[in-house]
Design an enzyme around this catalytic site. Structure first.
Site, PDB file in Angstrom:
ATOM      1  N   SER A 242      11.869   2.764  -2.907  1.00 21.90           N
ATOM      2  CA  SER A 242      12.520   2.154  -1.732  1.00 21.90           C
ATOM      3  C   SER A 242      11.469   1.702  -0.720  1.00 21.90           C
ATOM      4  O   SER A 242      10.966   0.570  -0.801  1.00 21.90           O
ATOM      5  CB  SER A 242      13.523   3.128  -1.124  1.00 21.90           C
ATOM      6  OG  SER A 242      12.906   4.291  -0.619  1.00 21.90           O
ATOM      7  N   GLU A 272       0.546   0.311   2.677  1.00 20.29           N
ATOM      8  CA  GLU A 272       0.329  -0.524   1.480  1.00 20.29           C
ATOM      9  C   GLU A 272      -0.648  -1.650   1.801  1.00 20.29           C
ATOM     10  O   GLU A 272      -0.496  -2.281   2.842  1.00 20.29           O
ATOM     11  CB  GLU A 272       1.670  -1.078   1.001  1.00 20.29           C
ATOM     12  CG  GLU A 272       2.590   0.053   0.535  1.00 20.29           C
ATOM     13  CD  GLU A 272       3.931  -0.431  -0.008  1.00 20.29           C
ATOM     14  OE1 GLU A 272       4.194  -1.646   0.011  1.00 20.29           O
ATOM     15  OE2 GLU A 272       4.704   0.424  -0.454  1.00 20.29           O
ATOM     16  N   HIS A 291       4.052  -1.260  -5.648  1.00 17.08           N
ATOM     17  CA  HIS A 291       5.251  -1.907  -5.086  1.00 17.08           C
ATOM     18  C   HIS A 291       5.668  -3.133  -5.926  1.00 17.08           C
ATOM     19  O   HIS A 291       5.666  -4.260  -5.430  1.00 17.08           O
ATOM     20  CB  HIS A 291       5.010  -2.301  -3.617  1.00 17.08           C
ATOM     21  CG  HIS A 291       6.298  -2.469  -2.841  1.00 17.08           C
ATOM     22  ND1 HIS A 291       6.391  -2.268  -1.494  1.00 17.08           N
ATOM     23  CD2 HIS A 291       7.553  -2.835  -3.245  1.00 17.08           C
ATOM     24  CE1 HIS A 291       7.631  -2.505  -1.087  1.00 17.08           C
ATOM     25  NE2 HIS A 291       8.351  -2.851  -2.136  1.00 17.08           N
TER      26      HIS A 291
HETATM   27  C1  GLV Z   1      11.182  -5.162  -1.992  1.00 21.09           C
HETATM   28  O1  GLV Z   1      10.717  -4.093  -1.721  1.00 21.09           O
HETATM   29  C2  GLV Z   1      12.316  -5.725  -1.328  1.00 21.09           C
HETATM   30  O2  GLV Z   1      12.737  -5.208  -0.277  1.00 21.09           O
HETATM   31  O3  GLV Z   1      12.832  -6.746  -1.822  1.00 21.09           O
END
Ligand code: GLV
Length: 336
Positions: A242, A272, A291
């Site tokens: 998330s 990040e 990510h």
């Molecule tokens: C990715 O993390 C998004 O929020 O689309």
């Protein structure tokens, strides 16, 4: 052409060509050519003159940027489902429409979350390192690299929205018992999947796998902290696809190092890119990734096209399909 000048859009990174073509068919488009986000002074310079800003979750669109915008800036179209990088309140006050890209990335993200769960439970990344490093000496070890079974276990899903529900569907295919916690019940998911609504404490105590699918909000920052990690089973795996700050990384390190829980699969990080010196990366019971849960060719194209369609609707004076700050309609009603 009607003779009026084309509206201008600034795109903060290279995007899939189909989406760029779509934007270019309507607007004068400028794309930031670098892989890293445009610095704040560039963002400020651009919002002074463009009609639309198309951005990513790594662009910090804070009140300073929004308040620097000229009257002509009508929309911010984010290419992501999460939008915690944008100051919504500031945008709403200025009558700027903010949109996101929900739905199109749901299954791709859930595929990845389940893959990360499997990789963590069965030590796939660690096994890969083991073979490559030349540490594989005995042909087949009865007790070598043992992991946790996934099938038939209990999964606890925190956040039973679109992605949480898609994760539960995958878990059902593995004959798992499904618990979930959310601020509101999801009766459709209960009916479809036999998911059971429990409080967070019960979920943490009873789940073999805990998978997080909540947005980052003040109420979810460090939702998984030391106290809550201590409630989890010693054999449990925590999976986070998330937002990084939902988990307190310092507490998680302690939990993994001291064996309060068994392993973690992390696609998102408090900062990040995460620092290569992050102590979590020194632990073999952490499966790490950068990510990428929604990163498939098809989905990233779908997201960018959706963002382009949102931008077109905004700049043509319509209500865009994925407006997140609905209150903005009172500040600046649509022209059509
Ligand atoms: C990715 O993390 C998004 O929020 O689309």
């Amino acid at each position: 052409m009607s003779g009026t000048a084309k509206k201008r859009v600034f795109v903060t990174r290279e995007i899939p060509s189909d989406a760029l073509k779509l934007l270019k068919s309507k607007f004068e488009v400028e794309v930031w050519p670098e892989e890293t986000p445009p610095p704040k002074n560039i963002l400020i310079e651009k919002v002074k003159v463009v009609d639309g800003l198309c951005c990513l979750l790594t662009d910090k669109i804070d009140a300073e940027v929004i308040n620097a915008a000229g009257e002509q800036l009508k929309g911010i179209s984010q290419i992501a489902v999460g939008y915690d990088n944008i100051d919504l309140e500031a945008a709403t006050k200025r009558g700027i429409y903010v949109t996101n890209t929900p739905g199109v990335l749901t299954d791709t993200t859930a595929d990845y979350a389940f893959a990360l769960l499997m990789a963590t439970a069965r030590r796939i990344a660690e096994a890969d390192r083991y073979v490559r490093d030349g540490r594989w000496k005995i042909p087949w070890g009865l007790m070598m690299m043992l992991g946790q079974d996934v099938w038939g276990k209990t999964i606890g899903i925190i956040g039973m929205g679109r992605i949480g529900t898609a994760m539960a569907r995958r878990a059902k295919g593995f004959n798992m018992k499904i618990l979930y916690y959310d601020v509101a019940r999801n009766e459709a998911a209960e009916k479809e999947l036999g998911a059971e609504y429990v409080d967070l404490e019960t979920l943490l105590k009873e789940s073999d796998f805990v998978s997080i699918h909540v947005p980052l909000l003040p109420s979810t920052r460090h939702l998984i902290n030391e106290e809550r990690l201590k409630l989890m089973k010693k054999t449990a795996c925590l999976i986070n696809t998330s937002r990084g700050p939902v988990v307190d990384e310092k507490a998680l390190y302690k939990a993994l190092k001291e064996g309060w829980i068994w392993a973690a699969g992390l696609d998102v990080w408090e900062k990040e890119p995460t620092d290569p010196d992050n102590p979590l990366l020194k632990l073999d019971n952490v499966t790490a990734s950068p990510h990428i849960a929604s990163a498939s060719y098809e989905t990233r194209t779908r997201m960018a096209i959706m963002a382009a369609e949102n931008m077109i609707a905004i700049l043509e004076g319509r209500v865009p399909p994925n407006l997140v700050n609905k209150e903005v309609l009172k500040v600046r009603p649509p022209e059509k």
